[in-house]
Write an enzyme that holds these catalytic residues in place. Structure first.
Site, PDB file in Angstrom:
ATOM      1  N   CYS A  79       0.710  -1.537   0.111  1.00  0.00           N
ATOM      2  CA  CYS A  79      -0.088  -0.155  -0.034  1.00  0.00           C
ATOM      3  C   CYS A  79       0.891   1.377   0.079  1.00  0.00           C
ATOM      4  O   CYS A  79       1.487   1.664  -0.693  1.00  0.00           O
ATOM      5  CB  CYS A  79      -1.400  -0.192   1.337  1.00  0.00           C
ATOM      6  SG  CYS A  79      -2.154   1.694   0.992  1.00  0.00           S
ATOM      7  N   HIS A 167      -3.356  -5.347   0.613  1.00  0.00           N
ATOM      8  CA  HIS A 167      -2.892  -5.411   1.595  1.00  0.00           C
ATOM      9  C   HIS A 167      -3.184  -7.193   1.827  1.00  0.00           C
ATOM     10  O   HIS A 167      -4.463  -7.725   2.429  1.00  0.00           O
ATOM     11  CB  HIS A 167      -3.615  -5.265   3.305  1.00  0.00           C
ATOM     12  CG  HIS A 167      -3.222  -3.671   3.446  1.00  0.00           C
ATOM     13  ND1 HIS A 167      -2.660  -2.673   3.912  1.00  0.00           N
ATOM     14  CD2 HIS A 167      -4.851  -2.669   2.617  1.00  0.00           C
ATOM     15  CE1 HIS A 167      -2.887  -1.987   4.023  1.00  0.00           C
ATOM     16  NE2 HIS A 167      -3.827  -1.106   3.025  1.00  0.00           N
ATOM     17  N   GLU A 169      -1.741  -8.718   3.886  1.00  0.00           N
ATOM     18  CA  GLU A 169      -1.402  -9.034   5.236  1.00  0.00           C
ATOM     19  C   GLU A 169      -3.282  -9.708   6.351  1.00  0.00           C
ATOM     20  O   GLU A 169      -3.600 -10.158   7.568  1.00  0.00           O
ATOM     21  CB  GLU A 169      -1.114  -8.676   6.874  1.00  0.00           C
ATOM     22  CG  GLU A 169      -1.741  -6.899   6.848  1.00  0.00           C
ATOM     23  CD  GLU A 169      -1.019  -6.180   5.638  1.00  0.00           C
ATOM     24  OE1 GLU A 169      -1.903  -5.119   6.005  1.00  0.00           O
ATOM     25  OE2 GLU A 169      -0.903  -6.322   5.029  1.00  0.00           O
TER      26      GLU A 169
END
Length: 509
Positions: A79, A167, A169
Site C-alpha cells: 500500500c 493488503h 496481511e
C-alpha cells in the site's frame, strides 16, 4: 536468530498483522519505525514496507532512508510502501477517481512472477487507499491489475523490488499468506524454520548464557504470559528461579489455591503470599477507577518487594513482556493515548537494583500459547481467558468492599463454570461478571428486594485490540441468570453487555 525479515512501520494499523502473517510462514521478523532502521545485519533476508495513514504526496509524509537496503536486499512495499517506492524512484502517484476501499478482484495476474506464483485469477484482495499509482519507474512492470486500477501489483526483478497496492496481511485477502510466503521463500530464500521448538531451544540456550549461576525472581499472575516466561526460565536455570504469587483479595473464586496447585505440578519454586487484607483495606473509600488501579499497583510492588528481599542473591527480575508491548514502546507514532494505567511492576528493577530478563519479548500472544503447549504446560493455564491485573478491583464498579468482591466472585464463578459446561468457554476470548454500583427493585416470593445488578460480559477477539460481543445462546444466558439470582444472595438482576470494542472497552473500568 538464524535469519529474519525487517518490517518498516509507517504508522499503519495493520503493521502487526504483517508480522503475524510472516511468522505464520515460520519466518522470524521484527517491526522497526521507518526512520530508525538504516543499516542491516547479515542475517536480514528482506525488508517489508508497511502501509500508512499518510499519502506519499503529503508534505509531512514519512520518508525512509533505503540507501543501505535498496538493491542489496529484497523489498516488498505494501500500500503506502508500494506507492512510496514508485513515487520516490521516478514513478507518479495521484489522487484519483479510481480509488478502492474494501474487497476487489485481481482480474489479471502474471503468474510467472515469483511473488504471484500459483495465485489464481479473480483472487479476492483487500484495498484501502485513496491514491493511485499512475506511472511506474523505469524497469518496473505491472504484474497484477483489478477491474478499476492497472497497477494492483508490480515488480522490478533485477532490483528485487516488489509492490502490492492491496493488503496481503488482512483476512479478506484470501491468498495473502501464500503471497507473503512467495516473497519470503521464493524471493528472500528464507528457510522457514521459526517454530516453537526452535524458539525454545534458542531462548533456553541464551538464558543459560546470560544468567549463568545468577538467581531470578518473577511475579506470577496465573495467566499465560507469566506462566510461560516462568517455564522458560525454569528450563534454563531450574531452582535459581523463585516465583512469587500474590493473593490481592481480588482474584476469582478459589483461584489462589487452584493456581498454586497447578504451579507445584509444573515443578516451579513458588511462594504464595496472602495479602488480601492489605489490598482491601487500602481500597476503602476509593471509587475512581484510576485511583483503584494505582492503589492495587502500589501495594503489589510493596508486597512483591518485601517478599523478594527475603531471598538471597537475586540479581534479575523476570517479566512476561510480550512483543506488542515492545512495539508500543517504540511506535512510529509514539506511545498511544493512555486509556487506562497498566498494572505492572514499573519501578521495581531500579528500586531493587535488579536487571530485567524478558524471555517472551519476541512473541505475540498466540505464539506464547504455542510455546507453552510445546513446554508441556496444560490447557487449564494456556487456554485461560485474560484476566486484568487489578482483578475484580475493576469489575466491582465504584468502591470495593469485601462483601462486593464476594458477590462478584460468586456470580463470575457461575458464569465461567457454565461457559465451560456448555462448551462455550473456548469460543470466547474473555468473559466475566461486573458488579454494578446500583441496586434495583426485585421480587422473591412475597418479598420485595432491593439488591445489586450484575452485568455479564463475553467477547470474541484475536488480541483484544478490537472485540465483538459474543452472541451466546439465549437458553444459556437464561440459565446463568436464574442461577446467579437464586444462589447469590444480594443480586436480583442480571443483564448482558452487547457493546463491541470500539467504542466500548472490554472491562468496564
Amino acid at each position: 536468530m538464524a535469519e529474519k525479515i525487517i518490517i518498516l512501520d509507517f504508522g499503519s494499523q495493520y503493521t502487526q498483522l504483517i508480522a503475524r502473517k510472516v511468522r505464520e510462514n515460520n519466518v522470524y521478523c521484527e517491526i522497526h519505525p521507518f526512520n530508525s532502521y538504516t543499516q542491516h545485519d547479515e542475517d536480514v533476508k528482506g525488508v517489508i514496507l508497511s502501509g500508512s495513514p499518510f499519502s506519499v504526496r503529503d508534505q509531512n509524509a514519512p520518508v525512509p532512508d533505503l540507501s543501505a537496503i535498496k538493491g542489496k536486499l529484497p523489498i516488498l512495499g505494501i500500500c503506502y510502501g508500494a506507492q512510496y517506492l514508485s513515487h520516490h524512484y521516478g514513478g507518479k502517484v495521484e489522487a484519483s477517481d479510481s480509488r478502492e476501499y474494501g474487497r476487489a478482484l485481481l482480474t489479471s495476474i502474471d503468474t510467472g512472477n515469483t511473488l504471484l506464483k500459483d495465485i489464481p485469477v479473480n483472487t479476492q484482495v483487500w484495498m484501502s487507499h485513496g491514491d493511485t499509482i499512475v506511472r511506474l519507474p523505469d524497469h518496473y512492470r505491472v504484474i497484477a491489475s483489478t477491474g478499476d486500477i492497472e497497477v494492483g501489483a508490480y515488480a522490478a526483478e533485477e532490483e528485487q523490488v516488489y509492490g502490492l497496492q492491496f493488503h496481503p496481511e488482512v483476512y479478506h485477502t484470501t491468498e495473502g499468506t501464500k503471497i507473503l510466503g512467495n516473497f519470503l521463500r521464493g524471493v528472500c530464500g528464507c528457510h522457514q524454520d521459526w517454530t516453537p521448538e526452535s524458539f525454545i531451544e534458542a531462548t533456553v540456550s541464551d538464558l543459560k548464557r546470560r544468567l549463568g549461576s545468577d538467581h531470578v525472581v518473577l511475579g506470577l499472575s496465573g495467566g499465560v504470559d507469566s506462566s510461560v516466561a516462568a517455564m522458560l526460565l525454569h528450563q534454563a536455570i531450574g531452582k535459581q528461579l523463585t516465583c512469587i504469587f500474590v493473593d490481592n483479595g481480588l482474584l476469582r473464586k478459589n483461584e489462589f489455591e487452584d493456581v498454586l496447585h497447578s504451579y507445584k505440578d509444573l515443578g516451579l519454586n513458588v511462594i504464595g503470599v496472602d495479602a488480601k487484607q492489605k489490598f482491601l483495606d487500602d481500597l476503602k473509600g476509593i471509587a475512581d477507577p484510576e485511583l483503584k488501579r494505582k492503589s492495587i499497583g502500589k501495594n503489589f510492588i510493596e508486597v512483591f518487594e518485601e517478599e523478594a528481599k527475603k531471598l538471597k542473591d537475586i540479581r534479575w527480575l523476570g517479566q512476561g513482556t510480550i512483543y506488542p508491548d515492545v512495539i508500543e514502546s517504540v511506535s512510529v507514532n509514539g506511545p498511544s493515548v493512555t486509556i487506562k494505567s497498566h498494572h505492572n511492576v514499573g519501578g521495581l528493577p531500579e528500586k531493587m537494583h535488579l536487571k530485567v530478563v524478558e524471555p517472551l519479548r519476541l512473541l505475540f500472544k498466540d505464539e506464547v500459547r504455542k510455546v507453552g503447549y510445546t513446554l508441556g504446560i496444560g490447557a487449564h493455564i494456556l487456554s485461560r481467558h485474560p484476566f486484568p491485573g487489578p482483578g475484580l478491583g475493576i469489575r466491582v464498579l465504584g468502591e470495593v468492599t469485601p462483601e462486593k468482591v464476594t458477590l462478584a466472585q460468586e456470580a463470575d464463578h457461575i458464569f465461567i463454570t457454565r461457559l465451560k459446561e456448555y462448551g462455550l468457554y473456548n469460543r470466547v476470548w474473555q468473559a466475566g461478571a461486573m458488579l454494578l454500583p446500583v441496586q434495583s427493585v426485585g421480587v422473591m416470593g412475597d418479598e420485595r428486594t432491593y439488591e445489586y445488578v450484575v452485568a455479564l460480559r463475553a467477547v470474541t477477539a484475536t488480541d483484544g485490540m478490537t472485540a465483538d460481543w459474543a452472541d451466546l445462546p439465549h437458553a444459556f444466558l437464561s440459565r446463568v441468570s436464574n442461577e446467579i439470582i437464586n444462589k447469590v444472595r444480594g443480586i436480583n438482576r442480571v443483564v448482558y453487555d452487547i457493546s463491541s470494542k470500539p467504542p466500548a472497552t472490554i472491562e468496564w473500568e
